[in-house]
Design a protein around this motif. Structure first.
Motif, short mmCIF file in Angstrom:
data_model
loop_
_atom_site.label_atom_id
_atom_site.label_comp_id
_atom_site.label_asym_id
_atom_site.label_seq_id
_atom_site.Cartn_x
_atom_site.Cartn_y
_atom_site.Cartn_z
N GLY A 674 -0.50 3.21 -25.78
CA GLY A 674 -0.86 2.18 -24.84
C GLY A 674 -0.86 2.63 -23.39
O GLY A 674 -1.26 1.89 -22.52
N ARG A 675 -0.44 3.86 -23.12
CA ARG A 675 -0.40 4.34 -21.74
C ARG A 675 -1.80 4.79 -21.35
O ARG A 675 -2.43 5.57 -22.05
CB ARG A 675 0.58 5.50 -21.62
CG ARG A 675 0.77 5.95 -20.18
CD ARG A 675 1.86 6.99 -20.09
NE ARG A 675 3.11 6.49 -20.60
CZ ARG A 675 3.89 5.66 -19.96
NH1 ARG A 675 3.55 5.21 -18.79
NH2 ARG A 675 5.02 5.24 -20.49
N ILE A 676 -2.30 4.32 -20.24
CA ILE A 676 -3.66 4.58 -19.84
C ILE A 676 -3.68 5.70 -18.81
O ILE A 676 -3.16 5.56 -17.71
CB ILE A 676 -4.31 3.32 -19.26
CG1 ILE A 676 -4.14 2.14 -20.22
CG2 ILE A 676 -5.77 3.55 -18.98
CD1 ILE A 676 -4.68 2.38 -21.60
N ARG A 684 4.07 -3.19 -24.89
CA ARG A 684 4.93 -2.84 -26.01
C ARG A 684 4.77 -3.88 -27.11
O ARG A 684 5.12 -5.05 -26.93
CB ARG A 684 6.38 -2.77 -25.55
CG ARG A 684 7.31 -2.15 -26.57
CD ARG A 684 8.69 -1.98 -25.98
NE ARG A 684 9.59 -1.31 -26.90
CZ ARG A 684 10.85 -1.03 -26.63
NH1 ARG A 684 11.34 -1.35 -25.46
NH2 ARG A 684 11.60 -0.43 -27.51
N VAL A 685 4.23 -3.48 -28.24
CA VAL A 685 4.02 -4.36 -29.38
C VAL A 685 5.13 -4.06 -30.37
O VAL A 685 5.20 -2.97 -30.93
CB VAL A 685 2.64 -4.14 -30.01
CG1 VAL A 685 2.44 -5.09 -31.18
CG2 VAL A 685 1.55 -4.35 -28.97
N SER A 686 6.01 -5.03 -30.59
CA SER A 686 7.25 -4.77 -31.33
C SER A 686 7.26 -5.31 -32.74
O SER A 686 8.28 -5.29 -33.40
CB SER A 686 8.44 -5.38 -30.57
OG SER A 686 8.47 -4.90 -29.25
N SER A 741 -4.00 -3.13 -28.71
CA SER A 741 -3.19 -1.95 -28.40
C SER A 741 -3.89 -0.69 -28.88
O SER A 741 -3.83 0.35 -28.22
CB SER A 741 -1.82 -2.07 -29.07
OG SER A 741 -1.94 -2.03 -30.48
N TYR A 742 -4.58 -0.76 -30.01
CA TYR A 742 -5.37 0.39 -30.45
C TYR A 742 -6.55 0.63 -29.50
O TYR A 742 -6.93 1.77 -29.24
CB TYR A 742 -5.87 0.17 -31.87
CG TYR A 742 -4.81 0.34 -32.93
CD1 TYR A 742 -4.06 1.49 -33.00
CD2 TYR A 742 -4.57 -0.65 -33.86
CE1 TYR A 742 -3.09 1.66 -33.96
CE2 TYR A 742 -3.59 -0.51 -34.83
CZ TYR A 742 -2.85 0.65 -34.87
OH TYR A 742 -1.89 0.80 -35.82
N ALA A 771 -1.31 -7.40 -24.50
CA ALA A 771 -2.18 -6.27 -24.81
C ALA A 771 -3.64 -6.67 -24.72
O ALA A 771 -4.49 -5.92 -24.22
CB ALA A 771 -1.87 -5.74 -26.22
N THR A 772 -3.98 -7.87 -25.20
CA THR A 772 -5.37 -8.34 -25.14
C THR A 772 -5.84 -8.43 -23.69
O THR A 772 -6.94 -7.97 -23.35
CB THR A 772 -5.49 -9.70 -25.82
OG1 THR A 772 -5.13 -9.57 -27.19
CG2 THR A 772 -6.90 -10.25 -25.70
#
Length: 933
Positions: A674-676, A684-686, A741-742, A771-772
């Motif tokens: 997720g780091r751009i 952070r998707v937990s 996230s992907y 994330a969206t």
């Protein structure tokens, strides 16, 4: 002795890259050992022995020690030139030059002539040849013949020199400056930094004693003939300018050819390169004096970089009135701000010269006809740029009245009453609802249907077609297995087919057994790490995500079930990948009637794809049973019982995600999901926010980290990021943030499929989380216009579904602004498209918060005026309690007349007019009294 033991010692020193140990070892060698070692090295070359460790620093030390060994031990200069690793010349040329000079003039001359004698099969390796030979030639006074090797070496050197001068050259990952070692009169070696000395590139070329001998061999006719692969040296702008300055290339010929090529409007990359050439050649008014029509045609249709180079000389070349009118219409119709400002400055000088009748003004700017200036300025009054519009209006007043304009503008730099944009009452929240999702088309059964499904997947790959193909395969295999086998055999004979996951698996694994399936599941579980593990335990299937592993394992299971089940439970009912409750219930009843047994992963995928269902409908899942294929007697694994527990427990819980701005999250694979582009903005998707209704232990073949989330254990290394977002949307369509996230990781890896995959995020069904909206913010500020348009379409679709969150977009925007990832002007323009479609309420909080952050900066950032302009144009459609823009009043009171301050003052005046209109009686129903017509 043959000296092999000496070679082994030397190989060990080179492998370790230990320069100090090499010096000690070399000093201890006797003369006989040196001779014996030189004979062996001359015959077999320098050996390399692998040691533990890696990295550029180790490689550089190895190259340098090897180069020192060659120069110290080689008997002849020819042998040293043959064995030398020339990359070492870029590491420490001073040491190598001192060693060559210490071997004597005859040895050094032989070394130089041998190095320049023959060309290499790898031209990029010739850069070090010139770095060492150029100072040696000047010191030795040698004038070598111009051979193919000399031309190749000098070509590589000047290609790199031009890139170093521009700051775009990297050697082993490190940017390099244009430096060159030279021998001084006293024999010392000094490394000269030409830029630090204030030299231009032409003067650098004149320092080379062989430049005038070698450069004519670079020149071809035509000069700028496009070539494949490595661009000729003459096409490098700085080199071409140096050739023109040295009269090796006619400057007029180069300018004429560059303009001729630009007139054909080639692709943008070539236009940018030709613009750099014209800038390096310092194109001036005399070059365009008789080419006005050609220059106007290039500016009207060419790239912005070209107009930036041509506009200044064209304005200084005494344009005719009709040419000035045409130029104004062209420039003001384009989006380049610098060119607009440059033309407005010229028109201001021309307007003053036309009215003031000053001799000094006449000497600088020709006096154009007033009507021509009025026409040109009239084109500027139609722009969205408030500052240009105001300045054009002031100049038109000057031309009409002959009175000098007020430096602060006709209204103190602010818009007066009646200057607001058109008021649209329903602009705040008038987005139409998203269109209903259509049913997933299926192909039926039979060999004709299967061949049609296969051809459809080949023509248009995608998960929807792949799922339809798999459903057709399962329905067709019981009666048409032989025909399908013949079809696959013909595909293998005729052509290679590589459309998608399902089609490849069906083609490669038509004959599949239970043993093969168990082995595949075991490999997939070994590839993905357990929660307590840091890394994968297997190199097979590297790059596969947990959702991808689930699809692969379920595909393998489907190939086993194909002859025993009437259909698959997990085939999507709708085009967005969702399985409806009615379809799942109907398929389970068909299974019960046929006494078929379900597959473990097929049922799990069906439950993950299941639409939200009221828990009360779980009562419909009673009265029949569907046992599991690999455990038919275990009633706990009954498909109907598991589906009933899933529905009664509320179905799949929502995904838990949050913004993470700060230190990187722990990453078992050494990456930052997720780091751009290396910045600290992470979502952070937990994993699920609550426990699953059915415990994952009921599905032992599923990937162990499927439900742990991206921010915890789902880490992966993949070179095909373009598949992951689509796979996530296919497996768990209700987890929109997982797909996003992907997408963020795909964007970080500069995937070309980013715009298409953002549509996958929009087609999901769950709520949009951090994330969206971070993905949307990246898409809305993307460099390419088509990417921004895809982001606008995705945002409108998500908003139409009711899944858009203005606070999340505001948070994502501020996070990107804080880390420097946001391009403010592009973001504001894309948000304006959303506002014009009826979604102003979705983007206003993000834009107003962004404006507040920008106005708080001591130095006004680029793009502030664009953000304020969007707010000004649409503030009339904002409800009263949302209009406040914090920090606007203090910012508008700053001294200055920049575009950002002009827009801020206009926005402040517009908000004040709206406040007065709200307090005053309405003149028309639904329209404020201060709104424009």
């Amino acid at each position: 002795m043959d000296g092999q033991w000496l070679v082994d010692e030397l190989a060990d020193l080179v492998a370790r890259g230990d320069g100090a140990a090499f010096d000690t070892w070399l000093a201890a060698l006797s003369s006989d050992e040196r001779v014996r070692l030189a004979v062996v090295l001359d015959a077999s070359g320098m050996p390399r022995r692998q040691v533990g460790g890696y990295g550029r620093d180790l490689y550089n030390r190895q190259d340098l020690v090897e180069a020192r060994a060659v120069l110290e031990l080689a008997e002849t200069g020819r042998s040293a030139a043959k064995r030398l690793p020339w990359d070492a010349a870029e590491i420490d040329p001073v040491v190598l030059l001192a060693m060559i000079d210490s071997r004597g003039q005859e040895w050094a001359e032989e070394f130089v002539l041998a190095a320049l004698a023959a060309p290499s099969r790898f031209p990029w390796q010739r850069l070090g040849v010139t770095v060492l030979c150029l100072p040696l030639l000047a010191r030795l006074g040698v004038r070598p013949p111009v051979t193919a090797g000399l031309i190749q070496a000098w070509s590589a050197y000047y290609s790199a020199a031009a890139a170093k001068w521009d700051g775009t050259f990297e050697f082993r990952g490190t940017p390099k400056r244009l430096t060159q070692p030279w021998f001084m009169e006293d024999g010392n070696i000094v490394v000269r930094d030409y830029r630090a000395e204030g030299l231009d590139f032409t003067a650098v070329c004149q320092l080379d004693p062989l430049f005038h001998d070698v450069a004519p061999h670079w020149v071809t006719r035509p000069l700028l003939e496009p070539t494949e692969g490595l661009r000729p040296v003459i096409q490098l702008p700085l080199v071409l300018a140096a050739l023109a300055d040295g009269a090796l290339v006619p400057r007029e010929e180069a300018v004429d050819e560059a303009l001729t090529r630009l007139a054909a409007i080639p692709r943008p990359a070539e236009q940018q390169h030709l613009a750099k050439i014209l800038r390096a050649l310092q194109i001036g008014p005399t070059d365009l004096a008789d080419r006005h029509a050609l220059a106007l045609s290039i500016i009207s249709a060419g790239h912005g970089s070209v107009s930036a180079v041509l506009l200044g000389p064209l304005l200084e070349s005494r344009l005719a009135d009709e040419d000035l009118e045409e130029l104004a219409l062209v420039v003001f119709a384009r989006k380049e701000k610098k060119q607009r400002t440059q033309l407005m400055s010229y028109l201001a000088r021309a307007a003053k010269a036309a009215t003031a009748e000053q001799t000094a003004a006449r000497s600088v700017t020709p006096v154009h006809d007033r009507q021509a200036l009025v026409t040109a300025l009239g084109a500027a009054t139609e722009l969205d740029d408030l500052r240009v519009r105001q300045r054009a209006a002031e100049l038109l007043d000057l031309l009409e009245e002959g009175v000098p304009p007020n430096p602060q503008g006709s209204a103190g730099g602010q818009l007066g009453p009646g200057s607001l944009e058109v008021y649209v009452p329903d602009l705040w929240n008038s987005l139409p609802p998203a269109a209903p999702v259509a049913r997933q088309p299926l192909f039926g059964s039979g060999i004709e249907a299967f061949t049609a499904a296969f051809s459809a997947v080949e023509a248009r790959p995608g998960n929807a077609g792949e799922e339809a193909l798999l459903a057709c395969y399962v329905a067709s295999v019981p009666r048409h297995r032989r025909e399908i086998g013949k079809f696959f055999a013909s595909l293998r004979r005729e052509r290679a087919f590589d459309a998608g996951l399902v089609s490849r698996a069906l083609l490669d694994r038509f004959r599949w057994s239970q043993t093969d399936h168990e082995q595949l599941v075991r490999e997939l579980r070994e590839t993905l790490p357990q929660p307590h593990e840091q890394r994968s335990r297997s190199s097979r299937w590297t790059g596969l995500t947990p959702v991808g592993a689930l699809l692969v394992a379920r595909l393998s299971e489907a190939q086993l079930l194909a002859r025993h089940v009437p259909c698959l439970l997990s085939t999507p009912s709708l085009e967005n990948g969702v399985v409806t409750f009615e379809d799942l219930l109907g398929r389970l009843r068909v299974y019960g009637s046929a006494r078929a047994r379900h597959g473990e992963l097929d049922l799990l995928l069906a439950l993950l794809r299941l639409e939200p269902v009221p828990p009360a409908r779980a009562a419909e899942l009673t009265g029949f049973a569907v046992p599991r294929a690999n455990a038919p007697r275990d009633t706990r694994l009954d498909a109907v019982a598991l589906a009933r527990a899933w529905v009664s427990g509320g179905g799949l819980p929502p995904l838990r995600s949050e913004f993470w701005v700060g230190p990187p999250v722990p990453d078992p694979y050494g990456r930052n999901m997720g780091r751009i582009q290396g910045t600290p903005t992470v979502v952070r998707v937990s994993g699920p926010a609550a426990a699953l209704p059915v415990h994952p232990s009921y599905f032992p073949s599923a990937p162990p980290t499927l439900f742990l989330g991206v921010g915890e254990s789902e880490r992966h290394v993949s070179t095909t990021w373009n598949l992951t977002a689509e796979l996530a949307a296919s497996v768990v369509p209700s987890w929109r943030d997982l797909t996003a996230s992907y997408w963020l990781e795909s964007h970080r890896a500069h995937s070309k499929d980013g715009p298409r995959l953002l549509g996958e995020v929009a087609r999901c069904t769950g709520p949009g989380g951090p994330a969206t909206h971070l993905a949307l913010a990246h898409g809305l500020s993307a460099p390419a216009p088509d990417s921004r348009q895809c982001a606008v379409d995705a945002a409108l679709e998500i908003a139409g579904q009711g899944a858009f969150s203005a606070p999340h977009l505001r948070e994502a925007t501020l996070a990107m602004q804080q880390t420097g990832e946001l391009t403010r002007g592009r973001f504001a323009g894309a948000c304006e498209q959303i506002a014009l479609a009826g979604g102003l309420g979705a983007v206003w909080p993000a834009l107003s918060a962004l404006a507040t952050a920008l106005m708080a900066e001591p130095k006004v950032p680029t793009g502030t005026a664009d953000v304020l302009a969007v707010l000004r144009r649409h503030c009339a459609a904002v409800p009263t309690d949302h209009r406040c823009v914090e920090g606007l009043e203090a910012f508008a009171e700053r001294r200055g007349s920049s575009k950002a301050l002009t827009e801020a003052r206009a926005l402040h005046a517009a908000l004040a007019d709206l406040a007065l209109a709200d307090a005053a009686p309405r003149t028309a129903r639904g329209v404020p009294s201060g709104a424009g017509s």
